[in-house]
Structure formats: C-alpha cells, structure tokens
Scaffold this motif. Sequence first.
Motif, PDB file in Angstrom:
ATOM      1  N   VAL A 226      -3.815  -9.797  23.906  1.00  0.00           N
ATOM      2  CA  VAL A 226      -4.634 -10.694  23.164  1.00  0.00           C
ATOM      3  C   VAL A 226      -3.603 -11.486  22.615  1.00  0.00           C
ATOM      4  O   VAL A 226      -3.233 -12.993  21.670  1.00  0.00           O
ATOM      5  CB  VAL A 226      -5.777 -10.365  22.617  1.00  0.00           C
ATOM      6  N   THR A 227      -2.745 -10.189  22.045  1.00  0.00           N
ATOM      7  CA  THR A 227      -1.954 -11.387  20.299  1.00  0.00           C
ATOM      8  C   THR A 227      -0.582 -11.732  21.332  1.00  0.00           C
ATOM      9  O   THR A 227       0.311 -12.553  21.060  1.00  0.00           O
ATOM     10  CB  THR A 227      -0.929  -9.667  19.801  1.00  0.00           C
ATOM     11  N   LEU A 228      -0.453 -11.301  22.366  1.00  0.00           N
ATOM     12  CA  LEU A 228       0.574 -11.399  23.230  1.00  0.00           C
ATOM     13  C   LEU A 228       0.133 -13.141  23.837  1.00  0.00           C
ATOM     14  O   LEU A 228       1.141 -14.051  24.008  1.00  0.00           O
ATOM     15  CB  LEU A 228       0.947 -10.837  24.895  1.00  0.00           C
ATOM     16  N   LEU A 229      -0.894 -13.479  24.034  1.00  0.00           N
ATOM     17  CA  LEU A 229      -1.261 -14.727  24.715  1.00  0.00           C
ATOM     18  C   LEU A 229      -1.762 -15.461  23.787  1.00  0.00           C
ATOM     19  O   LEU A 229      -1.052 -16.546  23.865  1.00  0.00           O
ATOM     20  CB  LEU A 229      -2.847 -13.920  25.780  1.00  0.00           C
ATOM     21  N   ASP A 230      -1.784 -15.507  22.183  1.00  0.00           N
ATOM     22  CA  ASP A 230      -1.601 -16.174  20.935  1.00  0.00           C
ATOM     23  C   ASP A 230       0.036 -16.297  20.483  1.00  0.00           C
ATOM     24  O   ASP A 230      -0.193 -17.412  20.761  1.00  0.00           O
ATOM     25  CB  ASP A 230      -2.010 -15.050  20.195  1.00  0.00           C
ATOM     26  N   LEU A 231       0.483 -15.571  20.722  1.00  0.00           N
ATOM     27  CA  LEU A 231       2.143 -16.215  20.737  1.00  0.00           C
ATOM     28  C   LEU A 231       2.450 -16.827  22.394  1.00  0.00           C
ATOM     29  O   LEU A 231       3.552 -17.901  22.102  1.00  0.00           O
ATOM     30  CB  LEU A 231       2.796 -14.564  20.632  1.00  0.00           C
ATOM     31  N   TYR A 232       2.330 -16.761  23.017  1.00  0.00           N
ATOM     32  CA  TYR A 232       2.410 -17.346  24.672  1.00  0.00           C
ATOM     33  C   TYR A 232       2.019 -18.832  24.399  1.00  0.00           C
ATOM     34  O   TYR A 232       2.386 -19.525  24.175  1.00  0.00           O
ATOM     35  CB  TYR A 232       2.341 -16.599  25.617  1.00  0.00           C
ATOM     36  N   ARG A 233       0.499 -18.978  23.632  1.00  0.00           N
ATOM     37  CA  ARG A 233       0.222 -19.686  23.581  1.00  0.00           C
ATOM     38  C   ARG A 233       0.573 -20.906  22.653  1.00  0.00           C
ATOM     39  O   ARG A 233       0.683 -22.370  22.761  1.00  0.00           O
ATOM     40  CB  ARG A 233      -1.536 -19.706  23.189  1.00  0.00           C
ATOM     41  N   ALA A 250     -11.308 -19.901  34.693  1.00  0.00           N
ATOM     42  CA  ALA A 250     -11.216 -18.122  34.165  1.00  0.00           C
ATOM     43  C   ALA A 250     -12.061 -18.340  32.557  1.00  0.00           C
ATOM     44  O   ALA A 250     -12.979 -17.989  32.421  1.00  0.00           O
ATOM     45  CB  ALA A 250     -10.083 -17.410  34.274  1.00  0.00           C
ATOM     46  N   ASP A 251     -12.600 -19.594  32.152  1.00  0.00           N
ATOM     47  CA  ASP A 251     -12.534 -19.437  30.510  1.00  0.00           C
ATOM     48  C   ASP A 251     -12.543 -18.525  29.457  1.00  0.00           C
ATOM     49  O   ASP A 251     -12.298 -17.768  28.927  1.00  0.00           O
ATOM     50  CB  ASP A 251     -14.179 -19.670  30.497  1.00  0.00           C
ATOM     51  N   LEU A 252     -10.813 -18.225  29.389  1.00  0.00           N
ATOM     52  CA  LEU A 252      -9.766 -17.801  29.358  1.00  0.00           C
ATOM     53  C   LEU A 252     -10.306 -17.239  28.054  1.00  0.00           C
ATOM     54  O   LEU A 252     -10.807 -16.028  27.181  1.00  0.00           O
ATOM     55  CB  LEU A 252      -8.745 -18.207  29.240  1.00  0.00           C
ATOM     56  N   ASP A 253     -10.742 -18.262  26.594  1.00  0.00           N
ATOM     57  CA  ASP A 253     -11.253 -18.126  25.370  1.00  0.00           C
ATOM     58  C   ASP A 253     -12.689 -17.422  24.655  1.00  0.00           C
ATOM     59  O   ASP A 253     -12.652 -16.973  24.463  1.00  0.00           O
ATOM     60  CB  ASP A 253     -11.738 -19.749  24.616  1.00  0.00           C
ATOM     61  N   PHE A 254     -13.621 -17.683  26.232  1.00  0.00           N
ATOM     62  CA  PHE A 254     -14.702 -17.579  26.348  1.00  0.00           C
ATOM     63  C   PHE A 254     -14.580 -15.370  26.690  1.00  0.00           C
ATOM     64  O   PHE A 254     -14.804 -15.233  25.900  1.00  0.00           O
ATOM     65  CB  PHE A 254     -15.819 -16.957  27.010  1.00  0.00           C
ATOM     66  N   ILE A 255     -13.767 -15.238  27.286  1.00  0.00           N
ATOM     67  CA  ILE A 255     -13.529 -13.753  27.796  1.00  0.00           C
ATOM     68  C   ILE A 255     -12.826 -12.924  26.856  1.00  0.00           C
ATOM     69  O   ILE A 255     -13.228 -11.286  26.624  1.00  0.00           O
ATOM     70  CB  ILE A 255     -12.471 -13.717  29.106  1.00  0.00           C
ATOM     71  N   VAL A 256     -11.908 -13.883  25.590  1.00  0.00           N
ATOM     72  CA  VAL A 256     -11.455 -13.118  24.622  1.00  0.00           C
ATOM     73  C   VAL A 256     -12.540 -12.463  24.101  1.00  0.00           C
ATOM     74  O   VAL A 256     -12.483 -11.782  22.747  1.00  0.00           O
ATOM     75  CB  VAL A 256     -10.187 -14.205  24.686  1.00  0.00           C
TER      76      VAL A 256
END
Length: 459
Positions: A226-233, A250-256
């Motif tokens: 999740v940290t890597l994903l936030d950095l990427y975004r 995928a509704d990525l925000d809901f999955i997180v």
Amino acid sequence: MSADLNSPHQNNPGIMALPIDPDSETSTPDHVPLDSRDILIVDDTVNNIRLIAEMLSLAGYSVRKAISGPMALTAVEANPPDLILLDITMPDMDGYEVCSRLKVDAKTRDIPIIFLSALDAAFDKVRALQLGGADYITKPFLKEEVLIRIENQLRLRQFKQDLETRNQDLENTLYQLKATQMELVQREKMLGLSQLISGIAHEVNNPISFIAGNLEPAEQYFETLVTLLDLYRQHYPDPEGEIKSAIATADLDFIVADFASLLKSIHSGTVRICDIVQALQTFSHQGESDTKTINLHATLDSILVLLQTRLRGQGNRPAIAVQCHYSDIPAVTCDAKLIGQVFMHLLNNAIDAIDALGKEDSGTSETASSPTLSIYTSVTDNQSVSVTIQDTGIGIAKPLHSRIYEPFFTTKSVGNGTGLGLAISYQIVVEKHKGSLSFESTPHQGSKFTVQLPIKFQG
C-alpha cells in the motif's frame, strides 16, 4: 363377653379346648425358631387367655396378653408381634374393628391375625377373612390344630419376608448391573470421544498455527504494498488510460480500505479457532493420567467455549447470558476426564431446560425472554469445594424429584435424552469421588445443581 374356655360344655358354646391325643406327634414345631416368635393373645376372658397362653408357652412361643381392643392396639404399636390370636366378641371394641385398624396401618398390616371365636356362622368367618384375617378357628378347638395353624401362618409370613428380601436383592443387583453397563458404555463412549477430540485438536492445531503464524507477515507485506502504491500514485498521478481503466474496474481504493478489515477478521477467527482447540485439549485431557490436580475454573471455561454454538440465539429464543461468579478456590485433585464430563452434562441439561421453556412459553415469560445460566464456585470447608450451575429453564416437577438420578429416566421428549447424564454424574461425584450432587428446582423458574467435591481425591 366371649365364652370362657373353662366353663362346662352344656352351658357354654365356646367350650374348653379339646385335649391333645397323648399318642399323637408332639405339637411343638421343632423347625421354626420359636424363641424369636412373639404372639399376642387378645381376649376379654381371663381364663381363655390363661389357657391359650399356657398352651403356647409350652410350645415354646413368647406370649403377650391383652384383655381389650384398645389395649391390643397399644401393645401392637409399642412392639408389633409376629402373630395375633384375636377374639371377636369384646366390649367397647370388637375383634373386627381391631383387625380393620391394624390392616390400614402400613406398620401392622402384614401381621397375620388368626380369629379364635365361638362364633361359627359362615357370615362371621367370611367377614373376618374379608377384613384381612389370615385364618379363623372356632371354639372348641384342638390344641394341635391351633399350634399347626399358628406355625403355618408364621411360616407363610417368613416366606413372604424372605421373598421380599430376595426381590429387593434382585432389584439391587439389577440396578447394579444397569449402573455397571451404563458406566462401561459411557466409559467406552468417552474414551472414543476423548481420542476423537484429541485427534481433531491435533489436526486442526497444525494448519491453524500455520495461518496464525503467517498473518503478521501478511499484514506487513500488505502495508508495504500500500505504501509503494501511494508513492507510485504521488509520482505518477496521471497514468496511462489502460491503467486508469484497470484501477476503476478493480475499485482499487475499496480494496485497499477493505483488505485491512479482512485481515482483522481472519485474525479474529484464527484466535477463536485456537481457543476452541485449547478448550478441546483441556476437555479431553488426552495423554494425561486420569487422576490429576486441575483448575475447575479452566475446566468450566473450556466447556463453555465448546458450548458457544448452543448458547447463541436459537429461533425465537435469544442468546443465553452466562454469568460466572468465581470465588478463590484451590486446585482440586480428581479424575479430570470424569469431572469434566459431569460439568458437560449439567451445562448441557441447563441449556436444554432453557430451550424447553422457550418452546413452551414462546419467549413471553420473563425467564424465557431473558435466559440466564449462572455458575458459582466457593470453598465449602477446608476439605471441599462446590460448583453450582443455575438456569432459568423449565424446571422439574416435584413428583419427579425422587427419580431424577435413576438410570434411563428422563424428563425430555422421546429422542432428546437417554436418561444417563444425571445418573452418570451422580455415580461419578458421589460414588467415585465421595462428594455430593444436590439440586433444587421450581417448575417454569429454573433449576440449581450443586456439585461438592473433596479437594483431595482418594481414588
């Protein structure tokens, strides 16, 4: 007044007793223990009593005398005789009334009564026998006849007493056989159940330990992703269209957001399974000696864990509230498996009683709408502790209280009970552990069972 046996024949219908033939066999019964035979003579004529008493004394019997009905009743009440010779015609209270009073009293109804009277009408004889008389001898009589009839009645009574004793012995033997059979069946059943529980606990313990051990790394890996994903975004806020489409699909925000909750649920379920496994191991005591020192509170808690599914709401019946009022009690040395079995029976019965009340009252009464199961522990003295299990169930009707510990007796409907639980529990607590198992119960208000165990078990 009854006739005097010594009065002349032509003036008295109840003439003197006919003499014994000197050539006849002795009338003294040599095969009956005469020294223990107590005969009460009831006649208002002193001469009659004297003559009969002398005849019986010579025959070896112990003789007592009463000259009236009330005196006879007093004598019988003070010390019941083995047989009564009873005259009919007496003032104030005749022989019929004396016989009637003796036959309605459980303490005296089995005493054989031989009527000895000058009345020889068939009506008198029939009435005497209808009232419970064992025999009827009319005067004049042969001494031999009287002695033989007395001996016959004493023998009949002895046979009856022997038969009752043997019947009681047979009933006791049958009860012991049933109890032994029940114990063997239950012991085999509990051995198999203990082995099964231990096997299940062992097999479940390995994979659940694996899951529990990997949950924490999984949570760390997820947080890293999740940290890597936030950095990427943050650095690439405007990705290619294909990536945007995949994120939206995928509704990525809901999955997180939901994955963290999912991990917490898995962790909670794992802890619950671990608790159940521990409870199964505690209950089965597999691999341990039968007699050991245990913490009763831990045993009770483990059983409550196993009964969680039954404690939850069922149909119209709400969940059962469990209240544990534990005192500071010492560890108890006992047969751990058997004592665990006792508490399992009692707690299961308490839940069954609550369910039965819920079905009968449909949750309308106060006890049915708020079912409660309470457990109390305390030290009763320096040598014992007590555990009380109280429920707000259907209770037990008063007429059934005396049968509650009988093997195969149950108050449950057909197919819902074997009638073994309380019988086995009584056997384990009282007979094996020298403790006590008592109960109080009120219909539609509940029951309270108390187990008292010695702290040190001498198995």
